[in-house]
Design a protein around this motif. Structure first.
Motif, PDB file in Angstrom:
ATOM      1  N   ASP A 146       3.361 -31.292   1.631  1.00  0.00           N
ATOM      2  CA  ASP A 146       2.069 -31.846   1.217  1.00  0.00           C
ATOM      3  C   ASP A 146       1.628 -31.181  -0.088  1.00  0.00           C
ATOM      4  O   ASP A 146       1.284 -29.993  -0.104  1.00  0.00           O
ATOM      5  CB  ASP A 146       1.045 -31.580   2.333  1.00  0.00           C
ATOM      6  CG  ASP A 146      -0.328 -32.134   1.983  1.00  0.00           C
ATOM      7  OD1 ASP A 146      -0.543 -32.568   0.829  1.00  0.00           O
ATOM      8  OD2 ASP A 146      -1.197 -32.120   2.871  1.00  0.00           O
ATOM      9  N   LEU A 147       1.624 -31.943  -1.182  1.00  0.00           N
ATOM     10  CA  LEU A 147       1.341 -31.347  -2.493  1.00  0.00           C
ATOM     11  C   LEU A 147      -0.145 -31.074  -2.714  1.00  0.00           C
ATOM     12  O   LEU A 147      -0.515 -30.518  -3.748  1.00  0.00           O
ATOM     13  CB  LEU A 147       1.917 -32.223  -3.611  1.00  0.00           C
ATOM     14  CG  LEU A 147       1.456 -33.675  -3.691  1.00  0.00           C
ATOM     15  CD1 LEU A 147       0.200 -33.804  -4.507  1.00  0.00           C
ATOM     16  CD2 LEU A 147       2.567 -34.526  -4.305  1.00  0.00           C
ATOM     17  N   THR A 148      -0.998 -31.457  -1.755  1.00  0.00           N
ATOM     18  CA  THR A 148      -2.424 -31.144  -1.902  1.00  0.00           C
ATOM     19  C   THR A 148      -2.760 -29.761  -1.337  1.00  0.00           C
ATOM     20  O   THR A 148      -3.886 -29.304  -1.450  1.00  0.00           O
ATOM     21  CB  THR A 148      -3.312 -32.186  -1.194  1.00  0.00           C
ATOM     22  OG1 THR A 148      -3.139 -32.073   0.227  1.00  0.00           O
ATOM     23  CG2 THR A 148      -2.947 -33.603  -1.618  1.00  0.00           C
ATOM     24  N   LYS A 149      -1.774 -29.105  -0.711  1.00  0.00           N
ATOM     25  CA  LYS A 149      -2.025 -27.766  -0.161  1.00  0.00           C
ATOM     26  C   LYS A 149      -1.998 -26.727  -1.278  1.00  0.00           C
ATOM     27  O   LYS A 149      -1.336 -26.931  -2.304  1.00  0.00           O
ATOM     28  CB  LYS A 149      -0.940 -27.411   0.866  1.00  0.00           C
ATOM     29  CG  LYS A 149      -0.967 -28.275   2.118  1.00  0.00           C
ATOM     30  CD  LYS A 149      -2.097 -27.879   3.005  1.00  0.00           C
ATOM     31  CE  LYS A 149      -2.122 -28.729   4.264  1.00  0.00           C
ATOM     32  NZ  LYS A 149      -3.411 -28.618   4.969  1.00  0.00           N
ATOM     33  N   PRO A 150      -2.684 -25.596  -1.077  1.00  0.00           N
ATOM     34  CA  PRO A 150      -2.622 -24.531  -2.090  1.00  0.00           C
ATOM     35  C   PRO A 150      -1.184 -24.041  -2.280  1.00  0.00           C
ATOM     36  O   PRO A 150      -0.359 -24.163  -1.372  1.00  0.00           O
ATOM     37  CB  PRO A 150      -3.493 -23.423  -1.490  1.00  0.00           C
ATOM     38  CG  PRO A 150      -4.336 -24.090  -0.460  1.00  0.00           C
ATOM     39  CD  PRO A 150      -3.550 -25.255   0.045  1.00  0.00           C
ATOM     40  N   PHE A 151      -0.902 -23.479  -3.456  1.00  0.00           N
ATOM     41  CA  PHE A 151       0.424 -22.943  -3.765  1.00  0.00           C
ATOM     42  C   PHE A 151       0.850 -21.949  -2.679  1.00  0.00           C
ATOM     43  O   PHE A 151       0.104 -21.039  -2.341  1.00  0.00           O
ATOM     44  CB  PHE A 151       0.380 -22.249  -5.126  1.00  0.00           C
ATOM     45  CG  PHE A 151       1.687 -21.663  -5.560  1.00  0.00           C
ATOM     46  CD1 PHE A 151       2.746 -22.489  -5.890  1.00  0.00           C
ATOM     47  CD2 PHE A 151       1.853 -20.292  -5.647  1.00  0.00           C
ATOM     48  CE1 PHE A 151       3.965 -21.944  -6.298  1.00  0.00           C
ATOM     49  CE2 PHE A 151       3.059 -19.740  -6.055  1.00  0.00           C
ATOM     50  CZ  PHE A 151       4.122 -20.573  -6.378  1.00  0.00           C
ATOM     51  N   GLY A 152       2.030 -22.149  -2.137  1.00  0.00           N
ATOM     52  CA  GLY A 152       2.548 -21.227  -1.130  1.00  0.00           C
ATOM     53  C   GLY A 152       2.286 -21.652   0.297  1.00  0.00           C
ATOM     54  O   GLY A 152       2.861 -21.089   1.230  1.00  0.00           O
ATOM     55  N   GLU A 153       1.430 -22.638   0.486  1.00  0.00           N
ATOM     56  CA  GLU A 153       1.129 -23.099   1.846  1.00  0.00           C
ATOM     57  C   GLU A 153       1.948 -24.368   2.102  1.00  0.00           C
ATOM     58  O   GLU A 153       1.695 -25.404   1.490  1.00  0.00           O
ATOM     59  CB  GLU A 153      -0.374 -23.401   1.948  1.00  0.00           C
ATOM     60  CG  GLU A 153      -0.899 -23.381   3.355  1.00  0.00           C
ATOM     61  CD  GLU A 153      -2.408 -23.654   3.370  1.00  0.00           C
ATOM     62  OE1 GLU A 153      -3.152 -22.981   2.631  1.00  0.00           O
ATOM     63  OE2 GLU A 153      -2.814 -24.553   4.135  1.00  0.00           O
ATOM     64  N   ILE A 154       2.937 -24.246   2.959  1.00  0.00           N
ATOM     65  CA  ILE A 154       3.852 -25.377   3.164  1.00  0.00           C
ATOM     66  C   ILE A 154       3.509 -26.092   4.469  1.00  0.00           C
ATOM     67  O   ILE A 154       3.526 -25.495   5.545  1.00  0.00           O
ATOM     68  CB  ILE A 154       5.316 -24.891   3.211  1.00  0.00           C
ATOM     69  CG1 ILE A 154       5.678 -24.157   1.923  1.00  0.00           C
ATOM     70  CG2 ILE A 154       6.258 -26.074   3.464  1.00  0.00           C
ATOM     71  CD1 ILE A 154       5.523 -24.950   0.643  1.00  0.00           C
TER      72      ILE A 154
END
Ligand SMILES: [Zn+2]
Length: 342
Positions: free
Chosen positions: A285-293
């Motif tokens: 999900d590319l709307t998550k913050p960087f590093g949160e997969i």
């Protein structure tokens, strides 16, 4: 009488909006879990072999190649616009703190080149700021160059690629082959298609990052060859003369294109190149913050379904190939993976 009539309509409208909101929230929360996909994790690079080529996946299709001398960065997407900013196409800007953190945390101190697979925001948003913090060249289309110019990157750090072209960076030989983008928007069109016509000074809404031209990227090294296909698209027989050991396979919204399309994509990308290791990318999900997969909501992009297909294609066409899920931020020794199931 009129007052009670209007009241009733207003109540009904409120109820409908509330219902739609509840359904939207439920659909947004209905996501498969990565744990449901029981493929093996790839082996992480070890201190035993410090010169092995490694690739570190940093979300979506951002990949850091490193042979301990030279680093090549595919894409650059550390600033993460929020879901609201994306849906309402609000102006967004680079997140300097996030870029500094990512470049420091993943030790991008020997970057020679930054190569986005195309110029959409989720691939190319931060390339200019990364170039400004290094001496790396940016390679890509004229649109990619306009992103760099908007960030004030000097012209001698920008290379516009025409046709299929190869470049040498240390022991890496990188070839950009013009490709296509997955037809995942309405009616089989490409989202935010077209080109960026002038220097892209930020802030801009995400729709300003036009696709601009898409590349299949081949990265050759004395240890092996990797192919990066960022977008789920193929040109029939285009790669039949390309041999690759490893494929990074863009699967964003592949489920929406159907199983038949996905199978042809596999055959013309994985089977055609004879790869022994396949890593899906662009599944998060590319709307998550960087590093949160996290996987995307099923309604947006059902990776569980896609993963099931990939396993079937592997079993049918490339039984000796291995499928791996990359782990965020962990350097993978891509050319020294043990053969494994599945
Ligand atoms: Zn795209």
């Amino acid at each position: 009488m009129w007052v009670s009539y209007i009241k009733r309509i207003a109540t009904a409208l409120v109820a409908i909006v509330a219902l739609i909101s509840v359904i939207a929230v439920l659909l947004w929360r209905d996501r498969p879990s990565l744990d449901a996909i029981d493929w093996p994790a790839p082996s992480i690079a070890s201190a035993m072999n410090p010169d092995a080529v490694t690739v570190t996946w940093l979300g979506v299709t951002t990949l850091l190649f490193d042979d301990s001398e030279t680093q090549i960065l595919i894409d650059g997407f550390f600033s993460r616009p929020t879901l609201t900013e994306i849906v309402f196409d609000l102006p967004v800007d680079n997140n300097a703190a996030q870029i500094n953190y990512a470049m420091n945390e993943f030790r991008m101190r020997r970057l020679a080149a930054i190569i986005p697979v195309h110029s959409h925001f989720d691939h190319a948003m931060d390339i200019g700021e990364i170039a400004n913090r290094s001496s790396a060249s940016i390679l890509g289309s004229e649109s990619t160059a306009e992103i760099a110019r908007g960030a004030g990157v000097p012209e001698d750090q920008i290379t516009v690629v025409e046709g299929s072209t190869s470049f040498q960076f240390g022991n890496f030989r990188v070839t950009l082959r013009p490709g296509s983008h997955a037809p995942i928007a309405w009616g089989g069109s490409v989202p935010f298609d077209g080109i960026i016509e002038e220097a892209l000074a930020l802030p801009q809404p995400v729709s300003a990052w036009r696709m601009g031209g898409s590349y299949t990227i081949i990265i050759e090294h004395p240890q092996g060859t990797a192919l990066v296909q960022g977008s789920a698209s193929y040109k029939k027989y285009d790669l039949r003369n390309v041999a690759a050991d490893v494929v990074f396979l863009g699967v964003g919204a592949l489920d929406s294109l159907g199983r038949d399309y996905a199978e042809l994509y596999w055959q013309h990308t994985v089977t055609a190149t004879g790869s022994h290791s396949v890593y899906p990318i662009h599944f998060d999900d590319l709307t998550k913050p960087f590093g949160e997969i996290a996987l995307s909501p099923r309604v947006v992009d059902n990776f569980e379904k896609t993963a099931g297909w990939l396993l079937q294609f592997r079993n049918r066409w490339d039984n000796d190939a291995s499928l791996f899920i990359p782990e965020f931020g962990k350097p993978i020794a891509i050319f020294s993976q043990p053969a494994s199931e599945p």
